[in-house]
Structure formats: C-alpha cells, structure tokens
Scaffold this motif. Sequence first.
Motif, PDB file in Angstrom:
ATOM      1  N   UNK A   1       0.772  -1.004  -0.283  1.00  0.00           N
ATOM      2  CA  UNK A   1       0.257   0.202   0.395  1.00  0.00           C
ATOM      3  C   UNK A   1       0.862   0.865   0.103  1.00  0.00           C
ATOM      4  N   UNK A   2       2.241   0.769  -0.388  1.00  0.00           N
ATOM      5  CA  UNK A   2       3.342   2.618  -0.456  1.00  0.00           C
ATOM      6  C   UNK A   2       3.677   2.945  -1.866  1.00  0.00           C
ATOM      7  N   UNK A   3       3.642   3.698  -2.433  1.00  0.00           N
ATOM      8  CA  UNK A   3       4.464   4.449  -2.995  1.00  0.00           C
ATOM      9  C   UNK A   3       5.392   5.277  -2.952  1.00  0.00           C
ATOM     10  N   UNK A   4       6.874   5.101  -3.793  1.00  0.00           N
ATOM     11  CA  UNK A   4       8.557   5.527  -3.360  1.00  0.00           C
ATOM     12  C   UNK A   4       7.832   6.804  -3.120  1.00  0.00           C
ATOM     13  N   UNK A   5       7.264   7.889  -3.127  1.00  0.00           N
ATOM     14  CA  UNK A   5       6.911   8.771  -2.601  1.00  0.00           C
ATOM     15  C   UNK A   5       6.708   8.712  -0.621  1.00  0.00           C
ATOM     16  N   UNK A   6       6.065   7.809  -0.261  1.00  0.00           N
ATOM     17  CA  UNK A   6       5.548   7.545   1.568  1.00  0.00           C
ATOM     18  C   UNK A   6       7.057   7.551   1.994  1.00  0.00           C
TER      19      UNK A   6
ATOM     20  N   UNK B   1       1.799   5.169  13.794  1.00  0.00           N
ATOM     21  CA  UNK B   1       0.754   4.578  13.955  1.00  0.00           C
ATOM     22  C   UNK B   1       0.259   2.862  12.984  1.00  0.00           C
ATOM     23  N   UNK B   2      -0.058   2.419  13.091  1.00  0.00           N
ATOM     24  CA  UNK B   2       0.072   0.839  12.788  1.00  0.00           C
ATOM     25  C   UNK B   2      -0.511   1.134  11.349  1.00  0.00           C
ATOM     26  N   UNK B   3       0.027   0.523  10.527  1.00  0.00           N
ATOM     27  CA  UNK B   3       0.104   0.560   9.198  1.00  0.00           C
ATOM     28  C   UNK B   3      -1.103  -0.107   8.662  1.00  0.00           C
ATOM     29  N   UNK B   4      -2.229   0.106   8.123  1.00  0.00           N
ATOM     30  CA  UNK B   4      -3.543  -0.562   7.874  1.00  0.00           C
ATOM     31  C   UNK B   4      -3.920  -1.516   6.391  1.00  0.00           C
ATOM     32  N   UNK B   5      -2.065  -1.662   5.975  1.00  0.00           N
ATOM     33  CA  UNK B   5      -2.033  -2.459   5.025  1.00  0.00           C
ATOM     34  C   UNK B   5      -1.229  -3.663   5.082  1.00  0.00           C
ATOM     35  N   UNK B   6      -0.909  -3.847   6.237  1.00  0.00           N
ATOM     36  CA  UNK B   6      -0.499  -4.676   6.944  1.00  0.00           C
ATOM     37  C   UNK B   6      -0.968  -5.565   7.471  1.00  0.00           C
TER      38      UNK B   6
ATOM     39  N   UNK C   1     -10.863  -2.796   7.839  1.00  0.00           N
ATOM     40  CA  UNK C   1     -10.947  -3.282   8.665  1.00  0.00           C
ATOM     41  C   UNK C   1     -10.501  -1.939   9.879  1.00  0.00           C
ATOM     42  N   UNK C   2      -8.915  -2.294   9.686  1.00  0.00           N
ATOM     43  CA  UNK C   2      -7.694  -1.552  10.065  1.00  0.00           C
ATOM     44  C   UNK C   2      -7.157  -0.144   9.040  1.00  0.00           C
ATOM     45  N   UNK C   3      -8.328   0.180   8.081  1.00  0.00           N
ATOM     46  CA  UNK C   3      -8.470   1.650   7.661  1.00  0.00           C
ATOM     47  C   UNK C   3      -8.874   1.260   5.799  1.00  0.00           C
ATOM     48  N   UNK C   4      -9.874   2.634   5.219  1.00  0.00           N
ATOM     49  CA  UNK C   4     -10.362   1.930   3.818  1.00  0.00           C
ATOM     50  C   UNK C   4      -9.336   1.944   2.976  1.00  0.00           C
ATOM     51  N   UNK C   5     -10.447   1.620   1.515  1.00  0.00           N
ATOM     52  CA  UNK C   5      -9.312   1.352   0.572  1.00  0.00           C
ATOM     53  C   UNK C   5      -8.367  -0.235   0.389  1.00  0.00           C
ATOM     54  N   UNK C   6      -8.082  -0.679   1.610  1.00  0.00           N
ATOM     55  CA  UNK C   6      -7.315  -2.060   1.471  1.00  0.00           C
ATOM     56  C   UNK C   6      -7.465  -2.737   0.519  1.00  0.00           C
TER      57      UNK C   6
END
Length: 435
Positions: A59-64, A98-103, A399-404
């Motif tokens: 769930x990351x981009x190079x700029x993150x 913060x816990x990463x929602x895509x993990x 559940x940990x964040x939208x968009x996953x």
Amino acid sequence: MQATSDLAELVRADNVEFILAVFVDLAGKPCAKLVPAEAVEELRDEGVGFAGYAAGLIGQQPSDPDIMAIPDVSSYTPIPFVRPGLALVHCDPHVNGAPWPYAPRVILRKAIDLAASSNLSLAVGAEIEYFLVNRDERGTLTVADPRDTAHQPCYDARGVTRMYDHLATVSKAMNALGWGNYANDHEDGNGQFEQNFKYADAMTTADRVITLRYLISVLAEQRGMIATFMPKPFGDRTGTGMHLHLSLWRDGQPTFPDQADPRKLGLSPLAYAFIGGILEHASALQAVIAPTVNSYKRTGAASTRSGATWSPRRAGYGGNDRTHFIRVPDGNRVELRGGDGSANPYLAMAATLTAGLDGVLNALDPGDPGAGKTELPQTLLHAVEALAADSVVSGALDAAGPGVSNYFGQAKREEFFDWHGTVGQWELDRYLTAF
C-alpha cells in the motif's frame, strides 16, 4: 513459555547473534532485515525501517515515508537449525507512529478484536502442504526425488523415508520450538509432502505458517531442492492446499461441540451459524484464501494422476468427507478446504473469521449437510469481482483503514490480466497451424 517479555533479554539468554525482523506484504512475501544482536535495544524500542514500495504489495508509493517494523516479542523464535545464532521475530508495520492498515498482521488483529467484542476467540490449525522439486536451466520442473513415480504415492513409506533427512530436520525444528509437530507425510502428488503442528490462537498460527514456510524453503535449499507452496505446479497432479481447522472459544471453553445436534454432526447452533457465514461469503472469500491465477487450476481441476483432486468446486459442507468446502471431522472443529498454499495466512484467517462472525451475529443457517452447494469462482477474476461485491469480506480487509480491499483487488486484477496477456504453450499447440 518465555521467562521474560523483553526482547533484548531473550536474545542475550539464547546467545543470538542476529535477528530477522520479519513482516509480510499482502501477497504473503516475507520481508526482513538482519539485525545484529548489538542493535537489539534499538529494534525493540524503535523498530527497523523499510521502504514500503520496494518491499512489495503493502500500500505504498515511492514518495511515502518509511514503514517501521515494530517487533512483537511474543513471536520471538530462535532458529539455530537454519544458522547458529539466528532468531526471528514477527513485526507489526507502522507508519508515522500508527499501525499501517495495509499490513496483514494489523488486519488480522482487527478481526480478532471483532471476535473479542462478542467474547469469542478463534483457534486455528493449519495444514502445510508443499512440493519438493528441481528446476533445470530451461525452467522445467521435476520432482526432487527421481524415484517418486508411483501412480498413487500418498502415504508411501518409501517416499517418506527417501526424504527423511529433510522431513526430520523440519519436524525437529518445530518440536524444538514447542509447536507440537504430530505428523509428516507424503501427500497425494508425486513430490508432495505435508507437515503439521498443533492448533493455537489465530495470530500464533498465522505467525507459525509464515515461519514454517520460511524454514521449509531454506532447509530444502540447503539440500539442493526447491520447496514450493504454489497451488498447482504440475497440471496432472494434486494441488497444494492450506486447509484451516477452525473453532470458536468463549471464556476458555469450546463453543462448537453439542452432542444433542439433530443434524448428527455434533455441532452447536453457534457452530452452524459460523459455517453459514463462511458459506454465505464463500465466493468473495476465495479471492483471499485462493489469491492467485494458479489457485484456480487447483479448484478447477477435473482429475489428477491419482484419481482425485481433493479440492472443492462448490461451497457446501458436510461430515467427515474431504470433497466438501467445509468438512466436519468431529464436533470440535470445522475444516475449511478452499484455501491453498499461496494464501496469506493473516488475511485468510481475518477474512474467514469475519465471514463466520457475520453468520454468528445474523444466525445464518447453512441448511442441511450437502444441500445448496454454490459454485465457487472459476478464475481469480471472478473471485475478485465477488470480493468487490461483498461488504463483509472486503470489510475484513478494510478493518484497519479504508481502501485496502480495493488496492488488493486491483493488484489481483492486474495479476490476472498479466497472465491473460501472456502467450503460452497451450495456445501455440492449439492455434499455431489450426487455421
């Protein structure tokens, strides 16, 4: 049981020289940094950083900003049988504190919390199947044991004995870690094996699945073999599943057994509702528990060399019958047979638990055993479309964040069309001179 909960103390007590700080991406790829024991306090207190986009489907981009992998000391695992002085610890990825929602581990923890809100917890046993193969310079796969050629090789004592060194090393490793390895066998395909350990809570079992895949892979490499968890590496042989044995518990007591069950499977109404939820969401669930193009070569197989595929094509349930999507071997548990070796165990357990809890909360009735079987998706694309239309299973990923769920689904669509756009041998054989 660990005498201390301090990672630095554990590392010193075990004379560990290096720690693998591990997390997995959404595709199940184990990512790690090798941390020297001299830096264990920094690892414990601050975690270790990763460029998330480079790591994989996370769930990351190079700029993150960097992912910081924060170790969970309860997962600390010495693995000297891989390398003397080596240990492993599973980590929870965080971003900006913060816990990463895509993990995946973060996602499973949310499902566990959802169950806990109903005073329920999930126990899981996982069957780990895999093939031992070699691959030549042309890319051709062959079974690592050239004498493993029997028409029905399952449980063959000679096949097990020829792979004794590898199987015994893995078994001893599991037992040294206290996992309770109770069986190691030759499975239904030539070159295919299964190694089992006792059930535990969902997070512990998911961690152990990742650890065991890693151990099996590196220990096989040390003997010049490739261990593959690919669902269907050989078109004419049985595929590789990851069957999950599931049970819900409340206040330390099992909720599934009921000797008065009128359906004669020994299950309680809560267990049937849990089954009902899984069956209700089975099509969407397949996108998570059978998440690759190759997965549907397994569930879609019509036959194999041994005579059976051992993989379900319909979403039904029944008793001690291995043709069902959900098998009920006894009143203590149910076995979900739709998943395969490519499944991310954290996501698989999170989605399955959430689907089952939907059945519990809504008192869903699965009907009588063997009735109402829904066809499972025929391809990964069909499964992903089912996932997009199912708010419960997609909600488990979100559940940990939208968009996953959308991110995962889009990645799987691209995977499908990447495969679809590749010209293969079947097409050349069929079409090259057909017109």
